[in-house]
Design a protein around this motif. Sequence first.
Motif, PDB file in Angstrom:
ATOM      1  N   UNK A  75      38.471  27.497  21.655  1.00  0.00           N
ATOM      2  CA  UNK A  75      37.050  27.149  21.733  1.00  0.00           C
ATOM      3  C   UNK A  75      36.697  26.712  23.148  1.00  0.00           C
ATOM      4  N   UNK A  76      37.554  25.919  23.761  1.00  0.00           N
ATOM      5  CA  UNK A  76      37.299  25.465  25.138  1.00  0.00           C
ATOM      6  C   UNK A  76      37.300  26.657  26.095  1.00  0.00           C
ATOM      7  N   UNK A  77      38.245  27.570  25.939  1.00  0.00           N
ATOM      8  CA  UNK A  77      38.274  28.763  26.794  1.00  0.00           C
ATOM      9  C   UNK A  77      37.026  29.617  26.595  1.00  0.00           C
ATOM     10  N   UNK A  78      36.581  29.742  25.356  1.00  0.00           N
ATOM     11  CA  UNK A  78      35.359  30.496  25.086  1.00  0.00           C
ATOM     12  C   UNK A  78      34.145  29.807  25.710  1.00  0.00           C
ATOM     13  N   UNK A  79      34.115  28.487  25.652  1.00  0.00           N
ATOM     14  CA  UNK A  79      33.024  27.752  26.295  1.00  0.00           C
ATOM     15  C   UNK A  79      33.033  27.966  27.808  1.00  0.00           C
ATOM     16  N   UNK A  80      34.221  28.022  28.403  1.00  0.00           N
ATOM     17  CA  UNK A  80      34.307  28.262  29.844  1.00  0.00           C
ATOM     18  C   UNK A  80      33.805  29.668  30.192  1.00  0.00           C
ATOM     19  N   UNK A  81      34.106  30.644  29.353  1.00  0.00           N
ATOM     20  CA  UNK A  81      33.586  31.994  29.574  1.00  0.00           C
ATOM     21  C   UNK A  81      32.066  32.034  29.424  1.00  0.00           C
ATOM     22  N   UNK A 101      30.664  33.249  18.820  1.00  0.00           N
ATOM     23  CA  UNK A 101      31.796  33.237  17.901  1.00  0.00           C
ATOM     24  C   UNK A 101      32.718  34.424  18.073  1.00  0.00           C
ATOM     25  N   UNK A 102      32.233  35.635  17.919  1.00  0.00           N
ATOM     26  CA  UNK A 102      33.145  36.773  17.997  1.00  0.00           C
ATOM     27  C   UNK A 102      33.429  37.192  19.429  1.00  0.00           C
ATOM     28  N   UNK A 103      32.409  37.406  20.200  1.00  0.00           N
ATOM     29  CA  UNK A 103      32.614  37.948  21.547  1.00  0.00           C
ATOM     30  C   UNK A 103      33.330  36.967  22.457  1.00  0.00           C
ATOM     31  N   UNK A 104      32.853  35.737  22.512  1.00  0.00           N
ATOM     32  CA  UNK A 104      33.445  34.764  23.435  1.00  0.00           C
ATOM     33  C   UNK A 104      34.850  34.347  22.999  1.00  0.00           C
ATOM     34  N   UNK A 105      35.057  34.133  21.721  1.00  0.00           N
ATOM     35  CA  UNK A 105      36.382  33.726  21.234  1.00  0.00           C
ATOM     36  C   UNK A 105      37.395  34.855  21.455  1.00  0.00           C
ATOM     37  N   UNK A 106      37.023  36.077  21.089  1.00  0.00           N
ATOM     38  CA  UNK A 106      37.939  37.208  21.305  1.00  0.00           C
ATOM     39  C   UNK A 106      38.171  37.461  22.794  1.00  0.00           C
ATOM     40  N   UNK A 107      37.129  37.313  23.598  1.00  0.00           N
ATOM     41  CA  UNK A 107      37.295  37.470  25.044  1.00  0.00           C
ATOM     42  C   UNK A 107      38.225  36.397  25.596  1.00  0.00           C
TER      43      UNK A 107
END
Length: 125
Positions: A75-81, A101-107
Amino acid sequence: MQILIKIVVNAVAIWVAAQLLDGVQLAESGSTSDKVVTVLVVGAIFGLVNAVIKPIVQIFSFPFYILTLGLFALVVNALMLELVAWLADRFDLAFSIDDFFWSAILAAIIVSLVSMALNLVLSDD
């Protein structure tokens, strides 16, 4: 030299995520040199965000890391993206993420795996 290697690793990881996911767009138009510059600048912004802001977020979210046994790192990595996508929009760079949820978490997962693999190949020795 180490900083340039980190920027290139971040740029390649973000480019791979953009190629694999429909929800992540990165420099689709323009010349090849414009695309490369955009990817490198986004990689530099991502490195800067990870160096400055991510440790602060990790400190404040430490209880969530404990409760989720480290899965909150995704979640933190997705927030950074997402933050990088917001900053890229402010600098008129062609980088965006459709949904969290899907794009940022998977990215975030793809960027982590590609960065880890590239860092193993490009060791600091």
